[in-house]
Design an enzyme around this catalytic site. Structure first.
Site, PDB file in Angstrom:
ATOM      1  CG  HIS A 135      36.094  44.381  28.397  1.00 17.34           C
ATOM      2  ND1 HIS A 135      36.277  43.143  27.802  1.00 17.34           N
ATOM      3  CD2 HIS A 135      37.340  44.791  28.759  1.00 17.34           C
ATOM      4  CE1 HIS A 135      37.566  42.844  27.810  1.00 17.34           C
ATOM      5  NE2 HIS A 135      38.237  43.828  28.384  1.00 17.34           N
ATOM      6  CB  THR A 176      38.891  43.942  36.199  1.00 17.19           C
ATOM      7  OG1 THR A 176      40.013  43.594  37.014  1.00 17.19           O
ATOM      8  CG2 THR A 176      37.870  44.668  37.047  1.00 17.19           C
ATOM      9  CB  SER A 177      41.139  38.957  34.405  1.00 15.76           C
ATOM     10  OG  SER A 177      40.236  37.912  34.722  1.00 15.76           O
ATOM     11  N   GLY A 195      50.639  39.748  38.566  1.00 15.35           N
ATOM     12  CA  GLY A 195      51.455  40.492  37.599  1.00 15.35           C
ATOM     13  C   GLY A 195      51.298  41.980  37.864  1.00 15.35           C
ATOM     14  CD  GLU A 205      33.586  40.987  27.475  1.00 15.67           C
ATOM     15  OE1 GLU A 205      34.204  41.702  26.665  1.00 15.67           O
ATOM     16  OE2 GLU A 205      34.038  40.669  28.580  1.00 15.67           O
ATOM     17  CB  ILE A 220      46.627  44.314  36.475  1.00 15.17           C
ATOM     18  CG1 ILE A 220      46.906  44.931  35.096  1.00 15.17           C
ATOM     19  CG2 ILE A 220      45.257  44.763  36.992  1.00 15.17           C
ATOM     20  CD1 ILE A 220      45.976  44.474  33.982  1.00 15.17           C
TER      21      ILE A 220
HETATM   22  C1  DGY Z   1      43.070  44.474  27.569  1.00 18.70           C
HETATM   23  O1  DGY Z   1      43.936  45.325  27.454  1.00 18.70           O
HETATM   24  O2  DGY Z   1      43.290  43.281  27.366  1.00 18.70           O
HETATM   25  C2  DGY Z   1      41.725  44.954  27.971  1.00 18.70           C
HETATM   26  O3  DGY Z   1      40.886  43.927  28.317  1.00 18.70           O
HETATM   27  C3  DGY Z   1      41.123  45.833  26.909  1.00 18.70           C
HETATM   28  O4  DGY Z   1      40.636  45.075  25.870  1.00 18.70           O
END
Ligand code: DGY
Length: 323
Positions: free
Chosen positions: A282, A232-233, A153, A263, A155
């Site tokens: 995060h 990073t998801s 997508g 978390e 990102i």
């Molecule tokens: C999101 O935008 O989903 C990030 O993980 C920030 O919470």
């Protein structure tokens, strides 16, 4: 009468003033303080919520919120919301896509560089008086390495562009698309082939029933022992117990995680002692500029929905038919 909104995060004064021009705002405590009992107690006469991705909206919460029309999440992710239940109750769910893609992609490449060049280990050596010593001194070139992007997508594509500039070859796996135009340099692979071939694997999917624990013992075993995983998801996309085993056993070479299953992690969580793992709290979207853009978009979404329109960033526009 103005609509009543619950603020699950404390906005700066100018944003609060903007909300208050159109709404009666119930201020919150700190971001993150909202639990399910808080919500059940607070939502009986509320029309909208300025929320964030750690506030849990499930069917029970929607049932306790008869007036609720919109949950506007400060974040692109919305796995904190049972969207089907929201739709049944006629509640719009909005998010903040797009404005954070660059920030998350920047961090992703930062973590890839940190893994390849042992930035965290060598930083420690300096403090320990070991300047220039040890095996960590020699890292890896990124040029010529393959980056496998899972989830192509906004990102994932922003990550591909950056990796291309580093001279990496890129490929992607995606459950929705196998040939996005404009990204010809990034080849489609099945998930299995991507895992077998890639030197770095980066995760950019939403957390859903389909993607929960997508990376687990079976998929980690497909990766090269020299490969690195970057997440990073959402923490739930990785089976963390299986990842800790894979790191201990050398099934993969290392990992960098911006997100965890829990978390913050519990004291003594095995991930904290796993070898060759970089952990950050995060912070994918956490830049001043991006967080402000996310807040402005989340407030736009909230106000548009409370005026009776459907915001562009609505996850479930079909909910209006149920309102
Ligand atoms: C999101 O935008 O989903 C990030 O993980 C920030 O919470």
């Amino acid at each position: 009468m103005k609509p009543k909104v619950l603020l699950a995060l404390p906005p700066p004064a100018d944003v609060l003033a903007r909300i208050q021009r159109e709404c009666d705002a119930i201020p919150s405590g700190q971001r993150g303080a909202f639990t399910k009992p808080d919500l059940l107690a607070a939502l009986s006469d509320v029309d909208g919520v300025l929320s964030h991705t750690r506030v849990p909206f499930d069917a029970e919460v929607f049932a306790a919120a008869p007036q609720l029309r919109v949950v506007s999440n400060f974040g692109v992710g919305y796995d904190n919301v049972d969207v089907a239940a929201a739709t049944r109750h006629g509640v719009l769910v909005c998010n903040t896509p797009g404005v954070l893609s660059d920030a998350v992609a920047d961090l992703t490449l930062g973590l890839i560089v940190a893994l390849a060049r042992n930035v965290v280990q060598t930083e420690r050596l300096v403090r320990e008086g070991q300047w220039g010593r040890g095996a960590a001194m020699l890292g890896l070139d990124l040029k010529g390495k393959q980056l496998g992007i899972i989830g192509f997508g906004r990102i994932g594509r922003a990550v591909a562009k950056r990796a291309e500039a580093f001279g990496m070859s890129t490929c992607f796996a995606d459950q929705f698309s196998d040939a996005p135009s404009g990204y010809e340099y990034c080849a489609y692979r099945s998930l299995e082939d991507l895992l077998r071939e890639s030197d770095f694997v980066s995760l950019h999917v939403n957390l859903t029933a389909d993607t929960a624990k997508l990376i687990g013992a079976r998929t980690l075993a497909l990766m090269k022992p020299t490969a690195f995983l970057v997440n990073t998801s959402r923490g739930g996309v990785v089976d963390q117990v299986a990842l800790v085993d894979a790191l201990r056993e050398g099934t993969i070479a290392g990992a960098a995680l911006d997100v965890l299953e829990r978390e913050p992690p519990a004291e003594g969580d095995a991930i904290l002692d796993a070898p060759n793992v970089i952990l950050v709290p995060h912070i994918g979207s956490a830049t001043k500029e991006t967080r402000r853009a996310m807040l402005d978009l989340a407030v736009d979404n909230l106000l548009v929905a409370l005026r009776g329109d459907i915001p562009e960033c609505t996850v479930n526009p079909e909910a209006v038919a149920r309102a």
